[in-house]
Design a protein around this motif. Sequence first.
Motif, mmCIF file in Angstrom:
data_model
loop_
_atom_site.group_PDB
_atom_site.id
_atom_site.type_symbol
_atom_site.label_atom_id
_atom_site.label_comp_id
_atom_site.label_asym_id
_atom_site.label_seq_id
_atom_site.Cartn_x
_atom_site.Cartn_y
_atom_site.Cartn_z
ATOM 1 N N SER A 60 0.563 -9.812 -4.573
ATOM 2 C CA SER A 60 -0.808 -9.983 -4.073
ATOM 3 C C SER A 60 -0.795 -10.399 -2.605
ATOM 4 O O SER A 60 -1.696 -10.065 -1.845
ATOM 5 N N VAL A 61 0.266 -11.115 -2.191
ATOM 6 C CA VAL A 61 0.390 -11.512 -0.790
ATOM 7 C C VAL A 61 0.557 -10.268 0.076
ATOM 8 O O VAL A 61 -0.072 -10.122 1.127
ATOM 9 N N ALA A 107 -2.703 -8.323 0.198
ATOM 10 C CA ALA A 107 -3.645 -8.934 1.141
ATOM 11 C C ALA A 107 -3.260 -8.579 2.574
ATOM 12 O O ALA A 107 -4.115 -8.225 3.389
ATOM 13 N N GLY A 120 -4.188 -5.058 3.230
ATOM 14 C CA GLY A 120 -5.639 -4.908 3.278
ATOM 15 C C GLY A 120 -6.249 -5.474 4.547
ATOM 16 O O GLY A 120 -7.382 -5.142 4.885
ATOM 17 N N MET A 121 -5.503 -6.338 5.246
ATOM 18 C CA MET A 121 -6.036 -6.890 6.492
ATOM 19 C C MET A 121 -5.594 -6.072 7.697
ATOM 20 O O MET A 121 -5.879 -6.449 8.827
ATOM 21 N N TYR A 166 -11.334 -8.573 3.550
ATOM 22 C CA TYR A 166 -10.774 -8.204 2.252
ATOM 23 C C TYR A 166 -10.352 -9.459 1.497
ATOM 24 O O TYR A 166 -9.548 -10.243 1.988
ATOM 25 N N ILE A 170 -6.112 -14.026 -4.218
ATOM 26 C CA ILE A 170 -6.300 -14.532 -2.858
ATOM 27 C C ILE A 170 -5.184 -14.077 -1.924
ATOM 28 O O ILE A 170 -5.431 -13.547 -0.863
ATOM 29 N N GLY A 171 -3.912 -14.281 -2.351
ATOM 30 C CA GLY A 171 -2.806 -13.781 -1.543
ATOM 31 C C GLY A 171 -2.693 -14.455 -0.195
ATOM 32 O O GLY A 171 -2.413 -13.810 0.810
ATOM 33 N N LEU A 172 -2.899 -15.773 -0.148
ATOM 34 C CA LEU A 172 -2.629 -16.498 1.094
ATOM 35 C C LEU A 172 -1.129 -16.424 1.373
ATOM 36 O O LEU A 172 -0.330 -16.391 0.449
ATOM 37 N N THR A 197 -4.865 -14.548 11.020
ATOM 38 C CA THR A 197 -4.100 -13.299 10.882
ATOM 39 C C THR A 197 -4.727 -12.114 11.617
ATOM 40 O O THR A 197 -4.101 -11.503 12.481
ATOM 41 N N VAL A 198 -5.967 -11.783 11.262
ATOM 42 C CA VAL A 198 -6.572 -10.581 11.861
ATOM 43 C C VAL A 198 -6.878 -10.784 13.356
ATOM 44 O O VAL A 198 -6.563 -9.910 14.162
ATOM 45 N N ARG A 236 -10.508 -16.420 5.884
ATOM 46 C CA ARG A 236 -9.547 -15.501 6.483
ATOM 47 C C ARG A 236 -10.145 -14.092 6.595
ATOM 48 O O ARG A 236 -9.972 -13.411 7.600
#
Lengths: 214, 384
Positions: free
Chosen positions: A109-110, A113, A116-117, B88, B93-95, B107-108, B157
Amino acid sequence: MDFYEYLVDNAEPLSQEALDHIVVVGISVGIALVLGCALGVLAHRSPRLRPPILAVSATLLTIPSLALFAMFIPLLGLGTPPAVVALVLYALLPIVRNTVVGLGSVDQSVLRAARGMGMGSWRRFLRIELPLAWPVVLTGVRVSTQVVVGIAAIAALVNGPGLGNEIFRGLRSLGSPFALNLVLGGTLGIVVVALLFDAFFIALRRLTTARGIR
Amino acid sequence: MTSQATPMIRLDELTKTYRGQPHPAVDRVSMDMPRGEIIVLVGPSGCGKTTTMELINRLIEPTSGRIYLDGDDVTRADPDSLRRRIGYVIQQIGLFPHFTVAENIATVPKLLGWDKKKIGDRVDELLDMVGMDPSEFRGRYPKQLSGGQRQRIGVARAMAADPPVMLMDEPFGAIDPITRDRLQNEFLRLQQQVQKTIVFVTHDIDEAIKLGDRIAILGERSQIAQYDTPANILASPASPYVADFIGAGASLKRLHLSQVSSVELDTGCVTARIDGDAEQARERLRASERAALLLLDADGRPQRWVDAGDLSSTDLFKAGEPVGAVVESTSTLSEALNAMLTSNSGVAVVIDRSGAFQGLLDFETVMVAARSERDFYRAAKVPS
C-alpha cells in the motif's frame, strides 16, 4: 614457548595478516553487495528470473571451498585475484536472498500510495523501496561477511592473503613445537576479525536505518 | 462553454478489459462529475468501483474510452504529472514509515519542485487544517500516531499541492466506528472549506448517504444502476437492484441527510451555573413550567440534569444525573437519534463546536423531521 609469549613475539606479522584478511573480506563483500543487490532486484522484479537466480547462488555456496579456490587458478593464477572471486561467489547467496525478501516485505500500500502521488519508478525505488528494504539487505551482508571471514582462511591455499597463511604454516609443520601456536594464532585472529566486522555492522545498521523504521 | 458548466471529471465510454478475462471489469462507463462535489461510487465488492476510480488517475490504463479532467483530455497525458494534480487517499493510507509527518505531507510539493520555505508553510497550514498541532506532530513518524491521526495525515498529504480533484478509496474503512464517525464529520467540515471535487469509493451505503452530494450505485462491471443525489435515490430507487442495495429502513437512512442544526431546537430549557446559587436556581425552575434544569459549567458546557428536589442538595456537582445524550449541532439527526436510544433518554442536549450548550432536541422533533422529509420528496416526485 607458551602461546602468550608467541603472540607477543609475533604481534607485528599477525596484525599484518589480520589486516590483509580484513581487506580481502571487505573487498569481496563490497563487490558481492553491488552484484547481489542487482541480482536481488532483478529476481524481485521478474518472477521468471527469480528461481534460476536463487538456485544458482545457492549452488555456489555448496561447492567445497578448496575446489572453488583451485578452479580459478588456471584463469587468474595465484594470489589475491582468485581468492576475491571465490569469496564474492560465496557471499552472494545471503545478499541476494535478503534483497529479495527485503523488497518483498515492503508494504504494497505504501508503494501504491507513492505511485498514486506521481512518484516515478526510479525515485520510488531509491526513496521508498530501497530504504525500507535496507535493514534486511544489511542483515544479509552481515551473514555473508561472517561466512566469508571463515572461508577466507582457505584462500592461503592459492597464495591468497590473510590469517589462513598462519594456519597452513602450522599444519605444514605439524609435530614441531610451534605448530599448535601457529594454528591457534591464526584461528584466534579470525575470531577477532569476525567480531570486529560484527561490531562494525551493528554500528552501520544504526547509522543507515531511517529513524522511523528503527 | 463556461468553466462552471464543464464537469471537473468526465468519463466517456471508459472500458477496462483484463487479458484472459471474458468480460470487461469496467464496461463503457460514462459519467460527469461536477466540480466541488463529493461523488460517491458505491457497490458490492468486486463490482469494479475501485478499478473505475483508478482509471481516473491512470493507475490502471483504460482499454478504451476517454477521461477528461477540467475539460482536458488526459487519456494519453503523462501519468506521473497527471497524478500530481490529483490527490489520492487509500484505505491502508500508505504513509511512508521512514519519513516524518512533515516529509510525508511534503511528498508532492517536493516532486513539483516547490522551495523549502513554501513547503514548510504549507505543511504547517495543512496540519492546522486537519486539527493537529504542527509543532507537536511535524517531526513524528507514522508509527508514533494513532489510526485516526494517520488517516488525517493521509488526507493532508493528498491535499498538499492543493489539487482540484481528490480520489479516496474507502479512506475510513479500517477505522473503528466511533473514530470513523468523527473523521467523517471532520471531513465534511473540511470539504466546506476547500470545495474539492472528490471521488469517494465505499461499499457502505450509509457512508455514501452521509458524505455524498451525489451517489453512483454500481452493479456488475461498474454499470451505473443509478446516479443521483442521496435524497432522490432514497425517495425513488431506480430499480429493484438499487432498492435492494439501499436495504430496509430507507426512512431511517434519510435521517443521515439532515443535520441537527436544520431542525428547530427547544431553547426554552432552564439552565443554571453548576457553581452558582442553588436557591436562585430553584426559584427560576419553579417559575418555569419545566420539571428539570440543566446545570452548565463556566464555559457553558452542559454537566448535569437536576429537578427541584435535587436542588436542595448542598453539592450541585453530585446532584441529579449526568447528561446522557450530547450531540454536536453538525451531527446528523440519525446520530442524534442513536444517542438518545443509547442513553435511554427522550431528549438530546445539543452543543456547538466549542462544547457550549445550544438547545434541546427531542424525539418528537426527529420523528416529525423524518416524516416531513418523506412527504417533501414524495411531493417532488408527483408528475405535474
